[in-house]
Design an enzyme around this catalytic site. Structure first.
Site, PDB file in Angstrom:
ATOM      1  CB  CYS A  56       7.761   1.492  -6.767  1.00  0.00           C
ATOM      2  SG  CYS A  56       7.181   3.143  -6.341  1.00  0.00           S
ATOM      3  CG  ASP A  88      12.204   7.451  -1.923  1.00  0.00           C
ATOM      4  OD1 ASP A  88      12.590   6.426  -1.346  1.00  0.00           O
ATOM      5  OD2 ASP A  88      12.963   8.245  -2.480  1.00  0.00           O
ATOM      6  CB  CYS A 129      10.991   2.383  -5.046  1.00  0.00           C
ATOM      7  SG  CYS A 129      10.361   3.893  -4.255  1.00  0.00           S
ATOM      8  CG  ASP A 130      12.407   7.558  -5.961  1.00  0.00           C
ATOM      9  OD1 ASP A 130      11.572   7.024  -6.703  1.00  0.00           O
ATOM     10  OD2 ASP A 130      12.249   8.688  -5.470  1.00  0.00           O
ATOM     11  CE  LYS A 131      16.780   7.826  -2.622  1.00  0.00           C
ATOM     12  NZ  LYS A 131      15.342   8.055  -2.868  1.00  0.00           N
ATOM     13  CB  CYS A 201       5.802   8.203  -8.494  1.00  0.00           C
ATOM     14  SG  CYS A 201       5.742   7.648  -6.777  1.00  0.00           S
ATOM     15  CD  GLU A 453      13.117  11.766  -2.452  1.00  0.00           C
ATOM     16  OE1 GLU A 453      11.869  11.693  -2.435  1.00  0.00           O
ATOM     17  OE2 GLU A 453      13.816  11.128  -3.249  1.00  0.00           O
ATOM     18  CB  SER A 479      10.108  14.092  -4.337  1.00  0.00           C
ATOM     19  OG  SER A 479       9.428  13.442  -5.383  1.00  0.00           O
TER      20      SER A 479
END
Length: 564
Positions: A56, A88, A129-131, A201, A453, A479
């Site tokens: 990511c 993640d 990435c997610d955070k 992702c 998650e 997720s």
């Protein structure tokens, strides 16, 4: 020597480099190649979240290089610094996921600390990435200086058996493999083909949801987010982001001038319309807290009720983020929503123009496509984010509804687990039966700690063929790749004595999204009896960052922030 920029545009950095008493500071800067001219330019912090822990963020060094070029061409002095990320996907399914949500706080804290301490005049932050983007938003709100967020971009689709795939397909394949529905060779081939290179992702999972959200909030350049990470257009947007922060500095546009109540309503509307991740609830509540904008969990349900679901995007739909880019990206959806009167067109953005003015530069697709449905012919008449309440979630819980019927009704006996690992073992061994409600508790913000998650669990359930006939509820979270009747963020959580802590195997749980209801069929008297007998478990950590986080983190219904 004349100043390149008026002093008021570099008021923060001037305190570190002007006057005889700042000779030591200038000396330190000169050691890094600064010139006399540089001391008369605004200092722009460039937060680079590049990392080799995840694809990511793997390409962000290149992206950051172009951001710095944009700042320099606009007359500023870019100063790069780094902060962490957690993958993640790689942390998923084991104890490492406890660190994921905590990383959001570390990212926000570190950007705030460096930017404040070094007295930067403005900020560009590049994340993947997610955070990453939630942490960037939180830091921007605390600092309240001119700031631009830039999303690193999605991965390109993989190809498997003639269809496009992403990492979510691999997680579901684990469940299919455990139940004999996929061979060893097929799983191996999918593993090798699902992730062809750098980028986040590929579906509308949390990272792509947050990438879309920063455009809706107006703190990212319009059109910047859906472009894949490896596409050369991303670098052009990176350079433009560097120029944009300089323009915002000249205009005096600070983060809180842009990320207002109206901007948050636009972001929630976009997320509900696209079918975005349930994690957006957690992250937008946290960002609003740091922006000092009043926002509650109930606002998500109110806005989702009036928003049509039009995004045919995985995991609930058929297409990936790269497919959305091919038809025009996030501005396509925003423009559809604007024309339907569903978003605030007068919200100010980082360009110095309003949302409506920005969207004038974008056209709606004219060729037939199935990635985004017309507002007049939506997939569902209401949005994908649903907030449930009841005696199992007095403060609220979150479910995403994107598939099949407009509402979810489920009633069944509980199968209770006190950890993610124990539930996964039971699922993998085939112990979970049709009609059951899997309960996973003590995985909340404080109880985990870190609110793990559970894609490994939810994907295994779906992979075994239980897309609709097994439900799952948890005080943890999911997720963005999770699909099916999965309810997370239950608050109050088990660790603080929420009702979920009192459940026993066989208790009948009712889920009804049309009524916004999550309850257990137990009398108040029985719940009171069980509560009197309950005592909190010992903490999982007694020192270090995990123990510290557990002591200060707030409820998921407040965004799991770590400040009052």
């Amino acid at each position: 020597m004349s100043e390149t920029f008026p002093r008021n545009l570099r008021a923060r950095s001037a305190h570190t480099v002007e006057g005889p008493e700042r000779a030591p500071h200038r000396s330190m800067y000169r050691a890094m190649g600064f010139t006399d001219d540089d001391f008369h330019k605004p200092f722009v912090g460039v937060a680079n979240l590049h990392s080799e822990v995840t694809p990511c963020n793997f390409n962000l060094d290149t992206t950051t290089h172009h951001v710095k070029a944009g700042v320099q061409k606009a007359g500023g002095k870019p100063i790069e610094f780094r902060t962490i990320t957690v993958s993640d996907a790689i942390a998923m399914g084991h104890q490492g996921m406890k660190g994921s949500l905590i990383s959001r706080e570390v990212i926000a804290d570190s950007i705030e600390v460096v930017t404040f301490s070094e007295a930067f005049d403005a900020l560009v932050a590049i994340g993947g990435c997610d955070k990453n983007l939630p942490g960037i938003l939180m830091a921007a709100g605390r600092l309240n200086i001119p700031a631009v967020a830039l999303y690193g971009g999605t991965i390109m689709p993989g190809r498997f058996q003639g269809r496009a795939v992403s990492i979510g397909d691999v997680y579901e394949a684990v469940g299919a493999h455990s139940s004999g529905r996929m061979t060893d060779a097929e799983l191996d081939e999918l593993e090798r083909k699902a992730c062809p290179g750098a980028g986040t992702c590929g579906g509308l999972f949390t990272a792509n949801t947050m990438g879309s959200i920063v455009e809706a909030l107006g703190i990212a350049l319009p059109g910047s987010s859906a472009i894949p990470a490896v596409d050369p257009r991303k670098q052009a947007y990176a350079e433009a982001s560097g120029a944009a922060v300089m323009r915002a500095l000249e205009l005096g546009l600070k983060a809180r001038d842009i990320v207002t109540r109206e901007a948050f309503e636009n972001a929630i509307t976009l997320t509900a319309a696209m079918g975005g991740s349930t994690n957006s609830v957690l992250h937008l509540l946290a960002a609003a807290h740091e922006m000092d904008v009043p926002l509650t969990i109930d606002d998500f349900d109110r806005i989702s009720r009036r928003t049509p679901h039009i995004g045919n995007l995985k995991p609930g739909g058929e297409y990936l983020m790269a497919d959305l880019d091919a038809i025009g990206g996030v501005p396509v959806i925003l423009k559809m929503l604007l024309e339907a009167g569903l978003i605030h067109g007068d919200a100010m953005t980082i360009t110095g123009r309003t949302m409506a003015e920005n969207l004038e530069d974008f056209s709606l697709p004219t060729a037939p496509q199935k990635v985004v449905f017309p507002v007049s012919q939506p997939i569902h008449s209401t949005g994908s984010l649903v907030i449930l309440k009841g005696n199992l979630a007095e403060e609220g819980a979150v479910i995403k509804v994107t598939t099949h019927d407009e509402s979810v009704r489920f009633r069944g006996p509980a199968r209770v687990f006190n950890s993610e690992e124990s539930s996964f073992d039971a699922i993998k061994s085939g112990e979970i039966q049709s009609g059951q409600v899997v309960v996973i508790r003590y995985e909340g913000p404080r109880g985990g700690p870190g609110m793990r998650e559970m894609l490994g669990v939810t994907a295994a359930i779906v992979g075994q063929g239980h897309l609709d006939d097994v439900a799952l509820i948890t005080d943890g979270r999911f997720s963005g790749a999770t699909r099916g009747p999965m309810i997370g963020h239950i608050a109050p959580e088990a660790a603080v004595g929420g009702t979920i802590a009192l459940l026993q195997d066989g208790d009948i749980i009712e889920i009804d999204t049309a009524r916004r209801l999550l309850k257990v069929d137990l009398s108040d008297e029985e719940l009171a009896k069980r509560r009197a007998a309950w005592s909190p478990p010992a903490p999982n950590f007694t020192h270090g960052i995990f123990a510290k986080y557990a002591r200060v983190v707030q409820s998921a219904s407040k965004g799991a922030v770590t400040t009052e």
